[in-house]
Design a protein around this motif. Structure first.
Motif, PDB file in Angstrom:
ATOM      1  N   SER A   1      14.883 -17.919  12.464  1.00 40.90           N
ATOM      2  CA  SER A   1      15.330 -16.570  12.780  1.00 40.90           C
ATOM      3  C   SER A   1      16.621 -16.612  13.597  1.00 40.90           C
ATOM      4  O   SER A   1      16.752 -17.404  14.526  1.00 40.90           O
ATOM      5  CB  SER A   1      14.236 -15.867  13.584  1.00 40.90           C
ATOM      6  N   VAL A   2      17.575 -15.765  13.238  1.00 39.20           N
ATOM      7  CA  VAL A   2      18.811 -15.604  14.006  1.00 39.20           C
ATOM      8  C   VAL A   2      18.775 -14.179  14.561  1.00 39.20           C
ATOM      9  O   VAL A   2      18.785 -13.218  13.794  1.00 39.20           O
ATOM     10  CB  VAL A   2      20.060 -15.834  13.134  1.00 39.20           C
ATOM     11  N   ASP A   3      18.694 -14.061  15.895  1.00 43.49           N
ATOM     12  CA  ASP A   3      18.481 -12.775  16.542  1.00 43.49           C
ATOM     13  C   ASP A   3      19.545 -12.488  17.590  1.00 43.49           C
ATOM     14  O   ASP A   3      20.144 -13.416  18.140  1.00 43.49           O
ATOM     15  CB  ASP A   3      17.111 -12.780  17.235  1.00 43.49           C
TER      16      ASP A   3
ATOM     17  N   THR B   1      10.537 -19.777  14.165  1.00 44.97           N
ATOM     18  CA  THR B   1      10.640 -20.479  12.877  1.00 44.97           C
ATOM     19  C   THR B   1       9.355 -20.349  12.072  1.00 44.97           C
ATOM     20  O   THR B   1       8.296 -19.998  12.599  1.00 44.97           O
ATOM     21  CB  THR B   1      10.918 -21.987  13.074  1.00 44.97           C
ATOM     22  N   VAL B   2       9.472 -20.634  10.798  1.00 49.21           N
ATOM     23  CA  VAL B   2       8.328 -20.803   9.907  1.00 49.21           C
ATOM     24  C   VAL B   2       8.475 -22.197   9.332  1.00 49.21           C
ATOM     25  O   VAL B   2       9.548 -22.564   8.862  1.00 49.21           O
ATOM     26  CB  VAL B   2       8.315 -19.752   8.775  1.00 49.21           C
TER      27      VAL B   2
END
Length: 81
Positions: A46-48, A75-76
């Motif tokens: 994820s980029v947040d 992450t996944v």
């Protein structure tokens, strides 16, 4: 394309727009799972907007990312070990 694990490391604290030199993608050795641990291959990261806060010296709700450290993210992944 590298088959080694990779990590984004914070090199400098951004001022204004984030530049290519603020982060560095590094090849990292694959860690070995110790007793009670797992090794996970991240498939999605994820980029947040909060990454920008973590990269700064500003007071925040959790510790800032120190220079040279790996940028944290949700992450996944898939368990490999």
């Amino acid at each position: 394309l590298s088959t080694m694990p990779r990590a984004w490391r914070l090199r400098t604290r951004p001022e204004g727009e984030i530049k290519d030199t603020d982060l560095e993608m590094c090849d990292e050795p694959k860690p070995a799972a110790e007793e009670g641990q797992l090794v996970v291959k991240n498939m999605y990261i994820s980029v947040d907007p909060t990454h920008r806060v973590w990269m700064s010296d500003k007071a925040q709700y959790m510790p800032k990312v120190e220079l040279g450290e790996v940028m944290r993210a949700a992450t996944v992944g898939v368990v490999e070990e």
